[in-house]
Motif scaffolding. Structure first.
Motif, mmCIF file in Angstrom:
data_model
loop_
_atom_site.group_PDB
_atom_site.id
_atom_site.type_symbol
_atom_site.label_atom_id
_atom_site.label_comp_id
_atom_site.label_asym_id
_atom_site.label_seq_id
_atom_site.Cartn_x
_atom_site.Cartn_y
_atom_site.Cartn_z
ATOM 1 N N ASP A 1 -26.143 64.026 -40.489
ATOM 2 C CA ASP A 1 -25.610 63.681 -41.804
ATOM 3 C C ASP A 1 -24.290 62.911 -41.637
ATOM 4 O O ASP A 1 -23.866 62.619 -40.513
ATOM 5 C CB ASP A 1 -25.419 64.949 -42.645
ATOM 6 N N LEU A 2 -23.667 62.588 -42.746
ATOM 7 C CA LEU A 2 -22.482 61.724 -42.726
ATOM 8 C C LEU A 2 -21.396 62.236 -41.783
ATOM 9 O O LEU A 2 -20.906 61.492 -40.934
ATOM 10 C CB LEU A 2 -21.917 61.585 -44.146
ATOM 11 N N GLY B 1 -31.985 61.558 -50.826
ATOM 12 C CA GLY B 1 -30.622 62.055 -50.719
ATOM 13 C C GLY B 1 -29.728 61.245 -49.800
ATOM 14 O O GLY B 1 -28.517 61.145 -50.029
ATOM 15 N N ILE B 2 -30.319 60.628 -48.771
ATOM 16 C CA ILE B 2 -29.483 59.852 -47.836
ATOM 17 C C ILE B 2 -28.864 58.628 -48.498
ATOM 18 O O ILE B 2 -27.866 58.085 -48.001
ATOM 19 C CB ILE B 2 -30.281 59.417 -46.584
ATOM 20 N N VAL C 1 -27.196 58.549 -51.182
ATOM 21 C CA VAL C 1 -25.947 58.847 -51.884
ATOM 22 C C VAL C 1 -24.750 58.317 -51.094
ATOM 23 O O VAL C 1 -23.883 57.637 -51.643
ATOM 24 C CB VAL C 1 -25.809 60.364 -52.140
ATOM 25 N N VAL C 2 -24.708 58.618 -49.770
ATOM 26 C CA VAL C 2 -23.591 58.126 -48.962
ATOM 27 C C VAL C 2 -24.022 57.641 -47.569
ATOM 28 O O VAL C 2 -23.430 56.704 -47.029
ATOM 29 C CB VAL C 2 -22.475 59.198 -48.786
ATOM 30 N N LEU C 3 -25.033 58.276 -46.992
ATOM 31 C CA LEU C 3 -25.339 58.028 -45.579
ATOM 32 C C LEU C 3 -25.847 56.620 -45.305
ATOM 33 O O LEU C 3 -25.427 55.978 -44.332
ATOM 34 C CB LEU C 3 -26.366 59.060 -45.080
ATOM 35 N N GLN D 1 -25.531 63.293 -56.922
ATOM 36 C CA GLN D 1 -24.493 63.827 -56.027
ATOM 37 C C GLN D 1 -25.139 64.189 -54.692
ATOM 38 O O GLN D 1 -26.358 64.234 -54.579
ATOM 39 C CB GLN D 1 -23.830 65.059 -56.625
ATOM 40 N N ARG D 2 -24.302 64.415 -53.699
ATOM 41 C CA ARG D 2 -24.831 64.699 -52.376
ATOM 42 C C ARG D 2 -25.663 65.973 -52.342
ATOM 43 O O ARG D 2 -25.355 66.955 -53.026
ATOM 44 C CB ARG D 2 -23.696 64.823 -51.344
#
Length: 285
Positions: free
Chosen positions: A145-146, A174-175, A177-179, A278-279
């Motif tokens: 993850d991040l 889900g990835i 969102v930020v990853l 959201q994450r």
């Protein structure tokens, strides 16, 4: 949609490969599975992903038998090391066993299957030594993850990471969102496993019964599996590695290279299965 994805090393690979999770576990299906892998290679799907975990090495042996007739230089072989083997001296023995099962002298890419108790710096140092020995050309990680990636890239040699292999499909975003943005900024491609959902029956039922999904698949005259694969392959910086255990399935996967979803299609799929707001914990299988 056929795309070439560039690894940090500068090497380009096709955005569609062949996964091998659960292949090699049933002796009665062995010949069919070998023929499927060969059919994929013959259609240009020369990136093959396996792991020492898959069938306790049975998958690697199956891949080794399948690739034996081919020119090694035309293949891009990926395998993964157990976390408990990802340190000194265990990784060197694990890698040697993987190479023996595959019947090759080196791997193109060797991944840490998931994060364990071995310090990341020790794992990186082992990867780099394997590179010096000529046993592997490059290395990467899986199921990071991040924060794991941030820690990895801050370590000595961490900048040599070539990919992060994670679960990703239309119903598990889900990835995004930020990853995905973080990895794109760092020039590190994602390798998406289970791009057509795999072992998640509840999610599969949800997707397959979705009216938008059915309408788009029918409009393109393709199966829902092909639509799911096309969705992943049309993303930037992502290599899809679906498993196919028969020649028919391999052909259906390869046909997706010629499928282009419209902007409207992608927007409709995005609305039907949106990115979480959201994450969420990284999905792992």
């Amino acid at each position: 949609m056929k795309q070439k994805i560039q690894l940090p090393s500068g090497q380009n690979v096709l955005n569609l490969g062949q996964g091998t999770w659960r292949l090699g576990e049933d002796p009665s299906k062995r010949q069919q599975e070998i023929e499927a892998l060969c059919a994929g290679i013959d259609r240009g799907l020369t990136l093959i992903d396996t792991a020492e975990m898959y069938g306790d090495g049975d998958s690697e042996e199956l891949v080794g038998e399948a690739i034996a007739p081919y020119n090694r230089e035309e293949l891009f072989l990926v395998s993964k090391v157990y976390p408990q083997n990802a340190g000194n001296p265990d990784m060197f023995e694990a890698c040697e066993q993987t190479l023996n099962r595959l019947g090759v002298d080196s791997l193109d890419l060797y991944l840490l299957h998931w994060r364990g108790r071995v310090p990341l710096q020790e794992t990186i140092d082992c990867f780099e030594e394997l590179k010096r020995q000529g046993k592997i050309k490059h290395w990467g990680v899986s199921n990071f993850d991040l924060e794991d990636m941030q820690e990895l890239l801050a370590l000595k040699g961490g900048e040599n990471c070539q990919t992060n292999q994670v679960l990703y499909h239309l119903a598990s975003r889900g990835i995004e969102v930020v990853l995905t943005n973080y990895l794109k900024e760092k020039g590190i491609p994602i390798m998406a496993y289970c791009p057509v959902i795999g072992q998640e029956p509840d999610l599969k039922d949800l997707v397959y019964s979705n009216q938008t999904v059915k309408e788009i698949a029918e409009a393109h005259n393709i199966s829902i599996i092909q639509l799911l694969l096309a969705f992943v392959m049309q993303q930037d910086n992502i290599i899809a590695i679906p498993k196919a255990s028969s020649e028919k399935h391999v052909q259906l996967n390869a046909d997706v290279l010629d499928i282009v979803l419209s902007e409207e299609d992608m927007l409709r799929l995005d609305a039907a299965f949106p990115v979480p707001d959201q994450r969420v914990p990284l999905s792992v299988q």
